[in-house]
Every structure is written in structure tokens, then in C-alpha cells.
Design a protein around this motif. Structure first.
Motif, short mmCIF file in Angstrom:
data_model
loop_
_atom_site.label_atom_id
_atom_site.label_comp_id
_atom_site.label_asym_id
_atom_site.label_seq_id
_atom_site.Cartn_x
_atom_site.Cartn_y
_atom_site.Cartn_z
N LYS A 232 12.14 -19.02 -16.51
CA LYS A 232 12.88 -18.39 -17.61
C LYS A 232 14.25 -17.98 -17.11
O LYS A 232 14.41 -17.48 -15.99
N CYS A 233 15.25 -18.19 -17.96
CA CYS A 233 16.64 -17.90 -17.62
C CYS A 233 17.13 -16.66 -18.38
O CYS A 233 16.77 -16.46 -19.55
N MET A 234 17.94 -15.83 -17.71
CA MET A 234 18.56 -14.67 -18.34
C MET A 234 19.92 -15.09 -18.88
O MET A 234 20.96 -14.88 -18.25
N ASP A 235 19.92 -15.69 -20.05
CA ASP A 235 21.15 -16.27 -20.57
C ASP A 235 21.74 -15.44 -21.71
O ASP A 235 22.96 -15.39 -21.88
N THR A 236 20.90 -14.79 -22.49
CA THR A 236 21.35 -14.02 -23.65
C THR A 236 20.65 -12.67 -23.66
O THR A 236 19.73 -12.41 -22.90
N PHE A 237 21.11 -11.81 -24.56
CA PHE A 237 20.47 -10.50 -24.70
C PHE A 237 19.01 -10.65 -25.14
O PHE A 237 18.15 -9.87 -24.74
N LYS A 238 18.72 -11.67 -25.92
CA LYS A 238 17.34 -11.94 -26.33
C LYS A 238 16.48 -12.25 -25.11
O LYS A 238 15.32 -11.82 -25.03
N ASP A 239 17.04 -12.99 -24.15
CA ASP A 239 16.31 -13.27 -22.92
C ASP A 239 16.06 -12.00 -22.13
O ASP A 239 14.98 -11.81 -21.54
N LYS A 240 17.04 -11.11 -22.10
CA LYS A 240 16.90 -9.81 -21.43
C LYS A 240 15.73 -9.04 -22.03
O LYS A 240 14.89 -8.48 -21.31
N GLN A 241 15.64 -9.03 -23.35
CA GLN A 241 14.53 -8.34 -24.02
C GLN A 241 13.19 -8.96 -23.68
O GLN A 241 12.20 -8.26 -23.48
N ALA A 242 13.15 -10.29 -23.59
CA ALA A 242 11.90 -10.99 -23.25
C ALA A 242 11.45 -10.63 -21.85
O ALA A 242 10.26 -10.41 -21.60
N PHE A 243 12.39 -10.57 -20.91
CA PHE A 243 12.05 -10.17 -19.54
C PHE A 243 11.53 -8.74 -19.52
O PHE A 243 10.57 -8.42 -18.80
N ASP A 244 12.16 -7.86 -20.29
CA ASP A 244 11.72 -6.46 -20.33
C ASP A 244 10.30 -6.35 -20.88
O ASP A 244 9.51 -5.52 -20.40
N GLU A 245 9.98 -7.16 -21.86
CA GLU A 245 8.63 -7.14 -22.43
C GLU A 245 7.60 -7.60 -21.40
O GLU A 245 6.51 -7.02 -21.28
N LEU A 246 7.93 -8.64 -20.65
CA LEU A 246 7.03 -9.10 -19.60
C LEU A 246 6.83 -8.03 -18.55
O LEU A 246 5.70 -7.77 -18.09
N ASN A 247 7.92 -7.38 -18.16
CA ASN A 247 7.84 -6.34 -17.15
C ASN A 247 7.00 -5.16 -17.63
O ASN A 247 6.22 -4.57 -16.87
N ALA A 248 7.16 -4.80 -18.92
CA ALA A 248 6.43 -3.66 -19.48
C ALA A 248 4.92 -3.90 -19.48
O ALA A 248 4.13 -2.96 -19.32
N THR A 249 4.51 -5.15 -19.66
CA THR A 249 3.08 -5.47 -19.67
C THR A 249 2.53 -5.77 -18.28
O THR A 249 1.32 -5.91 -18.12
N GLY A 250 3.43 -5.88 -17.30
CA GLY A 250 2.99 -6.22 -15.95
C GLY A 250 2.77 -7.70 -15.75
O GLY A 250 2.30 -8.13 -14.68
N ASP A 251 3.10 -8.50 -16.76
CA ASP A 251 2.92 -9.96 -16.69
C ASP A 251 4.22 -10.58 -16.17
O ASP A 251 5.07 -11.01 -16.95
N CYS A 252 4.38 -10.58 -14.86
CA CYS A 252 5.62 -11.04 -14.22
C CYS A 252 5.28 -12.17 -13.26
O CYS A 252 5.18 -11.96 -12.04
N PRO A 253 5.13 -13.40 -13.76
CA PRO A 253 4.68 -14.51 -12.91
C PRO A 253 5.59 -14.78 -11.71
O PRO A 253 5.12 -15.27 -10.67
N TRP A 254 6.88 -14.49 -11.84
CA TRP A 254 7.82 -14.77 -10.76
C TRP A 254 7.62 -13.84 -9.55
O TRP A 254 8.07 -14.14 -8.45
N GLN A 255 6.92 -12.73 -9.74
CA GLN A 255 6.73 -11.78 -8.65
C GLN A 255 5.57 -12.21 -7.76
O GLN A 255 4.54 -11.55 -7.65
N VAL A 256 5.76 -13.33 -7.08
CA VAL A 256 4.72 -13.92 -6.24
C VAL A 256 4.44 -13.06 -5.02
O VAL A 256 3.43 -13.27 -4.34
N TRP A 257 5.30 -12.10 -4.74
CA TRP A 257 5.13 -11.23 -3.57
C TRP A 257 4.15 -10.08 -3.84
O TRP A 257 3.74 -9.40 -2.91
N ARG A 258 3.80 -9.86 -5.08
CA ARG A 258 2.91 -8.73 -5.41
C ARG A 258 1.49 -9.01 -4.97
O ARG A 258 1.00 -10.14 -5.06
N GLU A 259 0.83 -7.97 -4.47
CA GLU A 259 -0.56 -8.12 -4.06
C GLU A 259 -1.44 -8.30 -5.29
O GLU A 259 -1.26 -7.64 -6.31
N LYS A 260 -2.39 -9.22 -5.20
CA LYS A 260 -3.30 -9.46 -6.31
C LYS A 260 -4.31 -8.33 -6.40
O LYS A 260 -4.83 -7.86 -5.40
N VAL A 261 -4.56 -7.86 -7.64
CA VAL A 261 -5.51 -6.76 -7.83
C VAL A 261 -6.64 -7.23 -8.76
O VAL A 261 -6.53 -8.22 -9.46
#
Length: 261
Positions: A232-261
Motif C-alpha cells: 500500500k502506498c501513502m499517496d493521498t489523504f485517503k491513503d493516510k486514513q486507510a493506514f490509520d484504520e489498519l493501525n487502529a485495529t492492529g492489522d499492520c501486515p508490513w510490521q514483520v518485526w512484531r512478535e507473533k502473539v
């Protein structure tokens, strides 16, 4: 392996969010997109970064000069002083390079060639537009590139825009109309791997994916690594909102460094 990050663009389509923050510094949660990208690379052991600066360079410099480890790491507060249980960037090397306010990507890459002087013609380095995130298996992409024997490689992904691809007959009647996800079309995902000899293909003032890539294609020296997973690309404000929604739910596939729980 060194990683060149292109962080000098104007980011005009994100001005609705802020005119004073470079696109790579737009935050996702507590950290900017460029930090997420650097964490991705460091997860695979690539911690030597060259940041190509331009528009609002001071914002990026100040962020790292005043970096606060406590924002994203556990710590113990004792005697009024925090004691971190782990750190993010203590083993990162970051070179901050001024590459011009109005330079294109090819010009920025040329401007940091001096910081790659320790590389031989066939030694590899990576580069990134610094405005998109993915969970692409970087080690597999690197192995693909090594086996290809080519000079350059880029990540090839499905477009994320929601528009339709239209084919017309000569008289203007519609031959077909398809959603972009069903056309088989792919786009440049902004994750690059180069051999140092890429500089033999770039002339002054040229945009990287125009003339230099055309020369690579003519010599059969360019390959693409197709990936159908998360990108996913951060190209527009709509993309920014989409990233924020993913972060709020904890669904952040790009964060491969996070420990699996």
C-alpha cells in the motif's frame, strides 16, 4: 546492505494533511512511514541507510536527532529516568544527504553515489520511494535478483486505485471494461534492488524509470519481482486514513518485526 531512501519530494497530493511535513514523515500511529520502512529493512538485517533529502529536510533531521525510543518500546521508569527494555535504532547508521529541492529520483540517486563508493560494480544496494509499505519477503526477493544476474530489479504489484480499464474499438465503441484488479496489469511498487553498475545507465537530469530503465530493458538487464501480497502506498489523504484504520485495529501486515502473539 545499504538502503537509499528517496525522501525529498514535495508530496503535493498530501497537502490536505499537511504542507509542512514531507510525505515520508506522515505518521502512522506514533511513527512516520519512513520509520516503518526502515524497521522493515532492519528486520532483514539491512541497517545502513542513506536518506535523500530535499523538501523540508529539517523535519526529517530533527526527528532523528531528537528520537524518542520510549514511544514504541517498553521501559521501566526508575528514579525519574527511563530504562528501555529494548531499542529501535541504536544499531542503525543513517546518512543524511542534501539532494536538492526540485531533483527527480534519478538526480537524487546520482547525488548520493559518493556514499556508495565502497561498493564494486556488481555489489548490490537497495532503494525505495519511502512512501509505500509491504510485507514482501525481502530475502526471497533478493535471492530472485541474485539468481537473475541482472543489473536492476523492482517490486511489481497490483494497482491499489479503484478505477476501470477501458478498451475501445477504432470507431470509439467500447470493446471491454474491467476493474483494474481483474486486468492483470501491475505497477512499480517502489522497492528497488540495484547493482552499483546502475550508475552506468543514468545520465545527468534523467528520471530513473524513464531513460535509464529503457536502456536496461534494451540490454535485458531489468527484472521485476511480482508480489500479490500486501502493498500500500501513502499517496493521498485517503491513503493516510486507510493506514490509520489498519493501525487502529492492529492489522499492520508490513510490521514483520512484531512478535507473533
Amino acid at each position: 546492505m545499504k538502503v537509499v531512501l528517496f525522501c525529498g519530494g514535495l508530496g503535493m497530493r498530501l497537502r490536505e494533511f499537511s504542507e509542512n511535513i514531507p510525505k515520508p514523515m506522515v505518521p502512522i500511529g506514533h511513527r512516520p512511514i519512513v520509520w516503518n520502512l526502515m524497521k522493515f529493512y532492519s528486520h532483514y538485517g539491512h541497517k545502513d541507510f542513506v536518506i535523500c533529502l530535499g523538501h523540508n529536510a529539517h523535519v526529517i533531521k530533527q526527528y532523528f536527532l531528537k528520537y524518542d525510543e520510549c514511544l514504541t518500546n517498553d521501559f521501566v521508569l526508575e528514579g525519574g529516568k527511563p530504562h528501555l527494555t529494548k531499542t529501535d535504532i541504536h544499531d542503525w547508521k543513517i546518512t543524511f544527504a542534501d539532494t536538492g529541492l526540485k531533483s527527480n529520483i534519478g538526480m537524487r540517486l546520482k547525488a548520493v553515489e559518493k556514499y556508495l563508493d565502497d561498493l564494486g560494480p556488481d555489489d548490490m544496494f537497495m532503494a525505495n520511494y519511502a512512501d509505500g509499505l509491504s510485507d514482501v519477503p525481502l530475502d526471497e526477493m533478493l535471492e530472485f535478483f541474485k539468481k537473475s544476474g541482472k543489473t536492476a530489479c523492482f517490486l511489481c504489484v497490483q494497482p491499489q486505485q479503484s478505477f476501470h480499464y477501458v478498451r475501445l474499438n477504432d470507431d470509439g465503441t467500447v470493446h471491454s471494461i474491467q476493474d483494474t484488479t481483474n486486468t492483470g496489469l501491475t505497477v512499480n511498487g517502489g522497492f528497488f534492488i540495484f547493482k552499483k553498475r546502475i550508475y552506468e545507465y543514468i545520465q545527468d537530469g534523467e528520471e530513473l524509470v524513464h531513460e535509464p530503465f529503457e536502456r536496461l530493458i534494451a540490454e535485458n538487464e531489468l527484472v521485476a519481482y511480482r508480489y500479490d501480497g500486501f502493498w500500500k502506498c501513502m499517496d493521498t489523504f485517503k491513503d493516510k486514513q486507510a493506514f490509520d484504520e489498519l493501525n487502529a485495529t492492529g492489522d499492520c501486515p508490513w510490521q514483520v518485526w512484531r512478535e507473533k502473539v
